[in-house]
Write a protein that holds these residues in place. Structure first.
Motif, short mmCIF file in Angstrom:
data_model
loop_
_atom_site.label_atom_id
_atom_site.label_comp_id
_atom_site.label_asym_id
_atom_site.label_seq_id
_atom_site.Cartn_x
_atom_site.Cartn_y
_atom_site.Cartn_z
N LEU A 1 -7.93 1.98 43.39
CA LEU A 1 -7.98 3.00 44.45
C LEU A 1 -8.33 4.37 43.88
O LEU A 1 -9.16 5.10 44.43
N ALA A 2 -7.67 4.72 42.77
CA ALA A 2 -7.91 6.03 42.15
C ALA A 2 -9.35 6.12 41.65
O ALA A 2 -10.01 7.16 41.84
N ALA A 3 -9.84 5.07 41.02
CA ALA A 3 -11.20 5.09 40.48
C ALA A 3 -12.22 5.28 41.58
O ALA A 3 -13.13 6.11 41.48
N TYR A 4 -12.08 4.51 42.65
CA TYR A 4 -13.05 4.62 43.76
C TYR A 4 -12.98 5.98 44.44
O TYR A 4 -14.00 6.62 44.71
N ALA A 5 -11.75 6.44 44.70
CA ALA A 5 -11.57 7.71 45.40
C ALA A 5 -12.03 8.89 44.56
O ALA A 5 -12.70 9.80 45.06
N VAL A 6 -11.66 8.90 43.28
CA VAL A 6 -12.03 10.02 42.40
C VAL A 6 -13.54 10.08 42.21
O VAL A 6 -14.16 11.14 42.34
N ILE A 7 -14.16 8.93 41.94
CA ILE A 7 -15.61 8.91 41.74
C ILE A 7 -16.33 9.25 43.03
O ILE A 7 -17.27 10.05 43.04
N GLY A 8 -15.88 8.70 44.15
CA GLY A 8 -16.51 8.97 45.42
C GLY A 8 -16.39 10.42 45.85
O GLY A 8 -17.31 10.98 46.47
N ASN A 9 -15.27 11.06 45.51
CA ASN A 9 -15.05 12.45 45.90
C ASN A 9 -15.64 13.44 44.90
O ASN A 9 -16.29 14.41 45.29
N ASP A 10 -15.44 13.18 43.62
CA ASP A 10 -15.76 14.18 42.60
C ASP A 10 -17.13 14.03 41.95
O ASP A 10 -17.66 14.98 41.38
N VAL A 11 -17.70 12.82 41.99
CA VAL A 11 -18.95 12.61 41.26
C VAL A 11 -20.07 13.49 41.80
O VAL A 11 -20.99 13.89 41.07
N ILE A 12 -19.99 13.85 43.09
CA ILE A 12 -21.04 14.67 43.69
C ILE A 12 -21.02 16.09 43.15
O ILE A 12 -22.03 16.79 43.16
N GLN A 13 -19.86 16.53 42.64
CA GLN A 13 -19.80 17.86 42.04
C GLN A 13 -20.76 17.97 40.86
O GLN A 13 -21.38 19.00 40.64
N THR A 14 -20.86 16.90 40.10
CA THR A 14 -21.67 16.94 38.89
C THR A 14 -23.04 16.34 39.08
O THR A 14 -24.01 16.80 38.49
N LEU A 15 -23.15 15.32 39.91
CA LEU A 15 -24.42 14.61 40.07
C LEU A 15 -25.07 14.85 41.43
O LEU A 15 -26.13 14.29 41.71
N GLY A 16 -24.42 15.67 42.28
CA GLY A 16 -24.95 15.92 43.61
C GLY A 16 -26.33 16.56 43.59
O GLY A 16 -27.27 16.12 44.27
#
Length: 318
Positions: free
Chosen positions: A12-27
């Motif tokens: 749950l943490a992996a999916y939620a963190v990547i889904g929420n935060d990955v766009i900060q760096t790769l958006g």
């Protein structure tokens, strides 16, 4: 039962963190490379992630969090209520709210004093990001963000240079973000991972990333797309470089986890104000409204995070 909670919490943490935060760096990387097939972008990001994860595991004797979890111990017994935070984060991410995963996930395992330190570091990070981005873009906006200057990027020689520059700046930023946020992803797992735990978790994370890339970032990506020129490769490169430098200098100042979300929103805010002040003065009002909307979203996320922590503390008393 405890093993089930441990691995469910990690998923749950992996999916939620990547889904929420990955766009900060790769958006911005995804926006400006919207014509590139998602598998190429995913493969590039996956190589950087794998290298950063394995390097941390090797250098810190199995600790992939780069010592960010030193002051956050894994409870001897995990209870069902430990899953409330990652589950809530998963729901919020699907709604497109850029919540701070650091507050949401780590606060469940942290003391009140440590939570205060995380919040303070994150708030300072937001302020530093706004001021730094505003001052820098006051100096470079007319030269690098005006309509005429951006049209020059399409010249063959310049375009090749900026393509290489963007991929390099993205690699740097992505690695710095991962160093900060591995703690949020791995907080449910032992602080020292075996080689099989490392490889298993890596497969899970890469699979989640593949889904995110295939869907071009999802809801959170809209926050990036709404900002001025973020689809332009040169603008995206500059944003990534500034963000990476701030995380490298300020984020590594000490091992206290911080909200990268607040830093990212701060950079976009300072940049937006400076560009519209110099180049689009008629849009200043709408710019302030957009920034206020973004700030309201992250503040709502912080409020939700704190509420969940108090809810868990209340449940623990029964």
């Amino acid at each position: 039962m405890e093993i089930l909670i441990l691995y469910t919490g990690f998923l749950l943490a992996a999916y939620a963190v990547i889904g929420n935060d990955v766009i900060q760096t790769l958006g911005t990387f995804i926006s400006s490379n919207n014509k590139t097939h998602w598998t190429s972008l995913w493969g590039f990001a996956g190589i950087i992630l794998s290298a950063t994860l394995i390097f941390g595991w090797y250098m810190y004797d199995g600790d992939v969090s780069y010592q960010r979890l030193n002051s956050i111990t894994l409870p001897e017994t995990l209870k069902w209520w430990h899953l409330i935070a990652p589950l809530a984060l998963l729901i919020i991410t699907r709604l497109g709210i850029p919540v701070s995963t650091t507050f949401m996930i780590l606060s469940v395992f942290s003391s009140q004093q440590f939570i205060e330190k995380m919040i303070l570091k994150s708030v300072y990070g937001y302020g530093i990001s706004v001021i730094t981005a505003f001052l820098i873009y006051l100096l470079i906006a007319q030269r690098l963000e005006s309509k005429a200057s951006l049209e020059n990027v399409h010249k063959t020689n310049q375009k090749r240079f900026w393509i290489v520059a963007q991929w390099l700046s993205t690699a740097f930023l992505w690695s710095q973000w991962l160093i900060q946020d591995f703690a949020n992803i791995y907080v449910f797992l032992p602080r020292r991972l075996s080689i099989w735990e490392l490889l298993g978790s890596l497969v899970v994370i890469l699979s989640i990333m593949a889904y995110i890339f295939k869907n071009r970032g999802g809801k959170i990506q809209e926050m990036v797309n709404q900002k001025v020129n973020t689809r332009n490769i040169r603008s995206a490169t500059i944003i990534d470089l500034f963000y990476g430098v701030i995380l490298f200098i300020y984020g590594n100042y000490n091992a206290i986890p911080m909200s990268t979300t607040w830093t990212f929103i701060g950079i976009l805010a300072g940049r937006e104000i400076a560009i519209n002040y110099l180049l689009n003065k008629g849009k200043l009002k709408s710019s302030y409204q957009l920034i206020a909307k973004d700030f309201a979203k992250v503040s709502l996320g912080l409020a939700i995070s704190i509420s969940i922590v108090y809810l868990i503390q209340l449940i623990k008393t029964f």
